[in-house]
Design a protein around this motif. Structure first.
Motif, PDB file in Angstrom:
ATOM      1  N   GLY A 181      39.782 -20.650   8.782  1.00  0.00           N
ATOM      2  CA  GLY A 181      39.508 -20.081   7.463  1.00  0.00           C
ATOM      3  C   GLY A 181      38.063 -19.664   7.358  1.00  0.00           C
ATOM      4  N   ASP A 182      37.350 -20.232   6.380  1.00  0.00           N
ATOM      5  CA  ASP A 182      35.934 -19.911   6.187  1.00  0.00           C
ATOM      6  C   ASP A 182      35.023 -20.864   6.935  1.00  0.00           C
ATOM      7  OD1 ASP A 182      36.621 -17.834   4.489  1.00  0.00           O
ATOM      8  OD2 ASP A 182      36.602 -19.119   2.707  1.00  0.00           O
ATOM      9  N   ALA A 183      35.596 -21.760   7.726  1.00  0.00           N
ATOM     10  CA  ALA A 183      34.807 -22.756   8.452  1.00  0.00           C
ATOM     11  C   ALA A 183      34.740 -22.404   9.936  1.00  0.00           C
ATOM     12  CB  ALA A 183      35.421 -24.140   8.281  1.00  0.00           C
ATOM     13  N   TYR A 184      33.596 -22.733  10.554  1.00  0.00           N
ATOM     14  CA  TYR A 184      33.372 -22.466  11.972  1.00  0.00           C
ATOM     15  C   TYR A 184      32.853 -23.750  12.619  1.00  0.00           C
ATOM     16  CZ  TYR A 184      33.631 -17.647  10.335  1.00  0.00           C
ATOM     17  OH  TYR A 184      34.049 -16.475   9.744  1.00  0.00           O
ATOM     18  N   TYR A 185      33.420 -24.107  13.763  1.00  0.00           N
ATOM     19  CA  TYR A 185      33.079 -25.364  14.430  1.00  0.00           C
ATOM     20  C   TYR A 185      32.466 -25.099  15.795  1.00  0.00           C
ATOM     21  CZ  TYR A 185      36.076 -27.400  10.822  1.00  0.00           C
ATOM     22  OH  TYR A 185      36.631 -27.765   9.631  1.00  0.00           O
ATOM     23  N   ALA A 186      31.399 -25.866  16.104  1.00  0.00           N
ATOM     24  CA  ALA A 186      30.747 -25.778  17.408  1.00  0.00           C
ATOM     25  C   ALA A 186      30.103 -27.121  17.717  1.00  0.00           C
ATOM     26  CB  ALA A 186      29.699 -24.678  17.408  1.00  0.00           C
ATOM     27  N   VAL A 187      29.830 -27.361  18.993  1.00  0.00           N
ATOM     28  CA  VAL A 187      29.161 -28.599  19.411  1.00  0.00           C
ATOM     29  C   VAL A 187      27.655 -28.356  19.344  1.00  0.00           C
ATOM     30  CG1 VAL A 187      28.834 -30.267  21.253  1.00  0.00           C
ATOM     31  CG2 VAL A 187      31.082 -29.207  20.909  1.00  0.00           C
ATOM     32  N   ILE A 188      26.973 -29.184  18.558  1.00  0.00           N
ATOM     33  CA  ILE A 188      25.535 -29.010  18.360  1.00  0.00           C
ATOM     34  C   ILE A 188      24.796 -30.300  18.693  1.00  0.00           C
ATOM     35  CG2 ILE A 188      25.850 -27.233  16.607  1.00  0.00           C
ATOM     36  CD1 ILE A 188      25.352 -29.391  14.473  1.00  0.00           C
ATOM     37  N   GLN A 189      23.495 -30.197  18.820  1.00  0.00           N
ATOM     38  CA  GLN A 189      22.683 -31.348  19.205  1.00  0.00           C
ATOM     39  C   GLN A 189      22.206 -32.123  17.983  1.00  0.00           C
ATOM     40  OE1 GLN A 189      18.889 -30.642  21.332  1.00  0.00           O
ATOM     41  NE2 GLN A 189      19.735 -31.946  22.930  1.00  0.00           N
ATOM     42  N   ASP A 190      22.353 -33.450  18.065  1.00  0.00           N
ATOM     43  CA  ASP A 190      21.882 -34.354  17.015  1.00  0.00           C
ATOM     44  C   ASP A 190      20.946 -35.354  17.663  1.00  0.00           C
ATOM     45  OD1 ASP A 190      21.995 -35.355  14.295  1.00  0.00           O
ATOM     46  OD2 ASP A 190      23.102 -37.060  15.098  1.00  0.00           O
ATOM     47  N   THR A 191      20.276 -36.137  16.860  1.00  0.00           N
ATOM     48  CA  THR A 191      19.367 -37.137  17.431  1.00  0.00           C
ATOM     49  C   THR A 191      20.099 -38.130  18.327  1.00  0.00           C
ATOM     50  OG1 THR A 191      19.643 -38.440  15.397  1.00  0.00           O
ATOM     51  CG2 THR A 191      17.706 -36.979  15.537  1.00  0.00           C
ATOM     52  N   ASN A 192      21.384 -38.327  18.082  1.00  0.00           N
ATOM     53  CA  ASN A 192      22.154 -39.289  18.872  1.00  0.00           C
ATOM     54  C   ASN A 192      22.862 -38.651  20.078  1.00  0.00           C
ATOM     55  OD1 ASN A 192      21.552 -41.416  17.078  1.00  0.00           O
ATOM     56  ND2 ASN A 192      23.162 -40.707  15.678  1.00  0.00           N
ATOM     57  N   GLY A 193      22.840 -37.329  20.160  1.00  0.00           N
ATOM     58  CA  GLY A 193      23.540 -36.654  21.245  1.00  0.00           C
ATOM     59  C   GLY A 193      24.289 -35.443  20.713  1.00  0.00           C
ATOM     60  N   ASP A 226      27.606 -17.879   6.778  1.00  0.00           N
ATOM     61  CA  ASP A 226      26.180 -17.552   6.747  1.00  0.00           C
ATOM     62  C   ASP A 226      25.368 -18.457   7.661  1.00  0.00           C
ATOM     63  OD1 ASP A 226      26.494 -15.504   4.853  1.00  0.00           O
ATOM     64  OD2 ASP A 226      26.490 -16.954   3.212  1.00  0.00           O
ATOM     65  N   LEU A 227      26.039 -19.237   8.481  1.00  0.00           N
ATOM     66  CA  LEU A 227      25.421 -20.180   9.418  1.00  0.00           C
ATOM     67  C   LEU A 227      24.707 -21.332   8.711  1.00  0.00           C
ATOM     68  CD1 LEU A 227      23.942 -18.427  12.598  1.00  0.00           C
ATOM     69  CD2 LEU A 227      25.884 -19.936  12.347  1.00  0.00           C
ATOM     70  N   LYS A 228      25.194 -21.675   7.539  1.00  0.00           N
ATOM     71  CA  LYS A 228      24.690 -22.872   6.887  1.00  0.00           C
ATOM     72  C   LYS A 228      25.494 -24.059   7.407  1.00  0.00           C
ATOM     73  CE  LYS A 228      24.199 -25.176   2.399  1.00  0.00           C
ATOM     74  NZ  LYS A 228      24.452 -25.081   0.938  1.00  0.00           N
ATOM     75  N   LEU A 229      24.789 -25.088   7.894  1.00  0.00           N
ATOM     76  CA  LEU A 229      25.463 -26.279   8.409  1.00  0.00           C
ATOM     77  C   LEU A 229      26.009 -27.086   7.241  1.00  0.00           C
ATOM     78  CD1 LEU A 229      26.183 -28.047  10.858  1.00  0.00           C
ATOM     79  CD2 LEU A 229      23.998 -29.240  10.515  1.00  0.00           C
ATOM     80  N   LEU A 230      27.335 -27.240   7.195  1.00  0.00           N
ATOM     81  CA  LEU A 230      27.988 -27.951   6.099  1.00  0.00           C
ATOM     82  C   LEU A 230      28.189 -29.428   6.408  1.00  0.00           C
ATOM     83  CD1 LEU A 230      30.730 -25.268   5.307  1.00  0.00           C
ATOM     84  CD2 LEU A 230      28.471 -25.523   4.241  1.00  0.00           C
ATOM     85  N   LEU A 231      28.625 -29.705   7.638  1.00  0.00           N
ATOM     86  CA  LEU A 231      28.909 -31.077   8.043  1.00  0.00           C
ATOM     87  C   LEU A 231      28.616 -31.255   9.523  1.00  0.00           C
ATOM     88  CD1 LEU A 231      32.463 -31.515   6.419  1.00  0.00           C
ATOM     89  CD2 LEU A 231      30.339 -32.599   5.578  1.00  0.00           C
ATOM     90  N   LYS A 232      28.406 -32.513   9.926  1.00  0.00           N
ATOM     91  CA  LYS A 232      28.371 -32.836  11.353  1.00  0.00           C
ATOM     92  C   LYS A 232      28.970 -34.228  11.538  1.00  0.00           C
ATOM     93  CE  LYS A 232      23.480 -34.286  11.204  1.00  0.00           C
ATOM     94  NZ  LYS A 232      22.146 -34.064  11.805  1.00  0.00           N
ATOM     95  N   SER A 233      29.624 -34.386  12.665  1.00  0.00           N
ATOM     96  CA  SER A 233      30.335 -35.655  12.899  1.00  0.00           C
ATOM     97  C   SER A 233      29.360 -36.792  13.172  1.00  0.00           C
ATOM     98  CB  SER A 233      31.297 -35.508  14.077  1.00  0.00           C
ATOM     99  OG  SER A 233      30.579 -35.282  15.277  1.00  0.00           O
ATOM    100  N   LYS A 234      29.808 -37.991  12.808  1.00  0.00           N
ATOM    101  CA  LYS A 234      28.991 -39.175  13.095  1.00  0.00           C
ATOM    102  C   LYS A 234      29.161 -39.596  14.546  1.00  0.00           C
ATOM    103  CE  LYS A 234      28.936 -41.006   8.368  1.00  0.00           C
ATOM    104  NZ  LYS A 234      29.607 -39.852   7.751  1.00  0.00           N
ATOM    105  N   ILE A 235      30.343 -39.394  15.087  1.00  0.00           N
ATOM    106  CA  ILE A 235      30.563 -39.779  16.482  1.00  0.00           C
ATOM    107  C   ILE A 235      30.067 -38.670  17.387  1.00  0.00           C
ATOM    108  CG2 ILE A 235      32.627 -41.099  15.818  1.00  0.00           C
ATOM    109  CD1 ILE A 235      34.250 -38.904  17.304  1.00  0.00           C
ATOM    110  N   THR A 236      29.617 -39.041  18.568  1.00  0.00           N
ATOM    111  CA  THR A 236      29.192 -38.045  19.548  1.00  0.00           C
ATOM    112  C   THR A 236      30.404 -37.572  20.341  1.00  0.00           C
ATOM    113  OG1 THR A 236      28.681 -39.792  21.151  1.00  0.00           O
ATOM    114  CG2 THR A 236      26.885 -39.011  19.750  1.00  0.00           C
ATOM    115  N   VAL A 237      30.322 -36.326  20.790  1.00  0.00           N
ATOM    116  CA  VAL A 237      31.447 -35.729  21.503  1.00  0.00           C
ATOM    117  C   VAL A 237      30.987 -35.206  22.861  1.00  0.00           C
ATOM    118  CG1 VAL A 237      32.590 -35.071  19.347  1.00  0.00           C
ATOM    119  CG2 VAL A 237      31.039 -33.455  20.473  1.00  0.00           C
ATOM    120  N   HIS A 238      31.953 -34.950  23.707  1.00  0.00           N
ATOM    121  CA  HIS A 238      31.653 -34.347  25.007  1.00  0.00           C
ATOM    122  C   HIS A 238      31.102 -32.944  24.759  1.00  0.00           C
ATOM    123  CE1 HIS A 238      32.219 -32.637  28.987  1.00  0.00           C
ATOM    124  NE2 HIS A 238      32.415 -33.874  29.463  1.00  0.00           N
TER     125      HIS A 238
END
Length: 530
Positions: free
Chosen positions: A464-476, A485-497
């Protein structure tokens, strides 16, 4: 050696509205389908950056140099830092043969890595140094860069056109502009030909920077350089208008000075006549005095007449000098009027020829369905096992209308996002970065990039109007959710491959965690569903 210059020239003048980094990873007619081996294609870095400089910061590089040169444009001088950006204002008023020039040095510590930003620097310099408008300066900057690429290392060409004050500052291994941005720092001497350092609109020699070889290089562009060539024609026509005005003014002054010349010539004729009369009277008095040596009055009369004749002769000499000087002034004005009219005629003829050739090229583009406004669709063309580039194809015949200069799109995925398209793009190393980016549909260049770094192996998924990608966080590495518009709405708490698949279902989003296990994340907050 095969030459390449790619820059999508007709879009250059539009890029000022975007914030672009100095190190932005972003001058027999050939057939449209073929590319001449002599075509010039600039190789730029076209991906995201770790550090982004604003367009204002980029322009300030050029304007700071131009401000220094503008203080005394008629004298030789320098401005800037040789290790970064440096200008040699190579002018020699005493030497008539050849052109003066500005030489822009791209120093070994310079960070510019896209031809667009180098042109912004040059344009800002021209605006600050010579008061060109921003649009005219941008047009000239395009031609200057192509000109310097075409004549890269060609000292014979430079020696034939420029004064020694210019060529003594050039070396064959650096003169002109390298094609690859990696060869710019410490290896570029960009020559900007000057017709007249105080010439206003005609300061830059537009004829030199738009010679046949330069125009042929521009014609190898996908749009055949139509728009920027039109813009230069407009400059040439205005140069012709100004030259004609100056010719008319010079001719008016020539008429005035010629009238003064005629007045001085009339005075000279009168003085000569008076001098002849005085000389005749002096000669008569002299003979009378010689015939009557005891006649005191005759002797005195002879002396007085001789003195008058001498004074009149002196007046003749003085008036002759004044007449010669006035004749020279009148001749100089007549010559100035002729020269200005010759310039006007030359520029008018150049513009006429240019417009004729542009019209022919426009017709070719129309027949080939390659006009910028042609109805098209967007997709990707693979470049190698890692990277792709965005292309626009004609809906009717499938021909390539335009190809993006961004050659570092990853993941084989391009998604519509509002008026733009979203992709993951970039490299690693130096100031380069991998990020989620937006590309516009006009220039197909990066107009926005995520604040967060993205995984080199990340997929890009739309729901829909959401786009998902793997991004870098302080934990990984984590899963990030963006809007169009490339505004970050959410990011997961768990780290992913970093290469996790992303599967969106009604129940949640399936990803692979760092330990290799499958996880289901909530659509509402990206928390793990347990």
């Amino acid at each position: 050696m095969t030459r390449k210059i790619s820059s999508f020239v007709f879009t250059i003048l539009l890029t000022w509205m975007f914030v672009i980094p100095v190190t932005a990873l972003e001058v027999n007619e050939p057939e449209l389908e073929s590319v001449s081996p002599d075509a010039v294609v600039f190789i730029n870095y076209t991906g995201p950056h770790t550090v982004i400089d604003s367009l204002e910061q980029i322009k300030n590089i050029g304007s700071s140099l131009g401000t220094v040169i503008a203080t005394n444009p008629e004298s030789a001088g320098t401005a800037g830092n040789p290790a970064r950006y440096y200008v040699i204002h190579a002018v020699d008023p005493e030497t008539q043969a050849g052109l003066d020039a500005d030489i822009l040095i791209v120093g070994e510590n310079a960070t510019v890595d896209h031809i667009r930003n180098l042109r912004h620097i040059i344009a800002a310099y021209l605006t600050a140094a010579y008061n060109y408008s921003e649009q005219d300066a941008q047009t000239l900057a395009v031609f200057i860069t192509v000109y310097n690429a075409v004549y890269r290392g060609n000292m014979d060409a430079f020696n034939s056109k420029y004064k020694p004050v210019v060529t003594q500052n050039l070396t064959s291994d650096k003169a002109g502009l390298a094609l690859n941005y990696q060869d710019w720092p410490g290896k570029s001497q960009i020559v900007i030909p000057l017709s007249n350092p105080t010439g206003g609109l005609s300061t830059i020699d537009t004829g030199v920077i738009s010679d046949k070889q330069v125009v042929e290089s521009l014609r190898e562009e996908e749009d055949m350089g139509i728009d920027v060539r039109k813009d230069l024609v407009d400059i040439k026509e205005r140069e012709a208008d100004i030259a004609e005005e100056q010719a008319a003014e010079a001719q008016k002054q020539a008429v005035q000075e010629t009238e003064k010349q005629q007045q001085e010539e009339q005075k000279l004729a009168e003085v000569k006549k008076e001098a002849e009369t005085a000389q005749e009277e002096a000669e008569t008095a002299r003979r009378e005095a010689e015939a009557n040596p005891d006649d005191v009055e005759a002797q005195k009369e002879a002396e007085q007449k001789a003195q008058i004749a001498e004074e009149k002769q002196q007046e003749v000499e003085e008036q002759t000098q004044k007449t010669q000087e006035q004749t020279q002034i009148a001749e100089e004005k007549r010559q100035e009027a002729a020269e200005q009219q010759a310039v006007a005629d030359q520029k008018r003829e150049e513009a006429r020829i240019d417009r004729t050739e542009i019209a022919k090229d426009q017709q070719k583009l129309i027949l080939a369905g390659r006009t910028p406004d042609a109805d098209g669709v967007y997709g990707l063309r693979i470049l190698d096992d890692t990277f792709s580039t965005m292309v626009k194809l004609n809906k009717t015949n499938g021909s390539v209308i335009k190809e993006s200069p961004v050659t570092v799109i990853r993941g084989r995925t391009l998604l519509p996002a509002g008026e733009n398209y979203m992709a993951i793009a970039g490299r690693t190393g130096g100031n380069a970065a991998v990020k989620v980016v937006l590309l516009d549909t006009t220039n197909m260049e990066i107009v926005a990039e995520s604040a967060e770094f993205a995984s080199e192996q990340s997929v890009l998924v739309q729901d829909g109007d959401a786009y998902y990608a793997v991004i870098q966080d302080t934990n990984g590495w984590v899963l990030g959710k963006y809007n169009s518009d490339l505004k970050l709405l959410l990011k997961s708490k768990i780290t992913v491959h970093p290469a996790t698949p992303v599967t969106v279902t009604e129940a949640g989003i399936c990803v692979t965690a760092t330990d290799g296990s499958a996880k289901l994340l909530s659509l509402s907050n990206l928390d793990e569903i347990k």
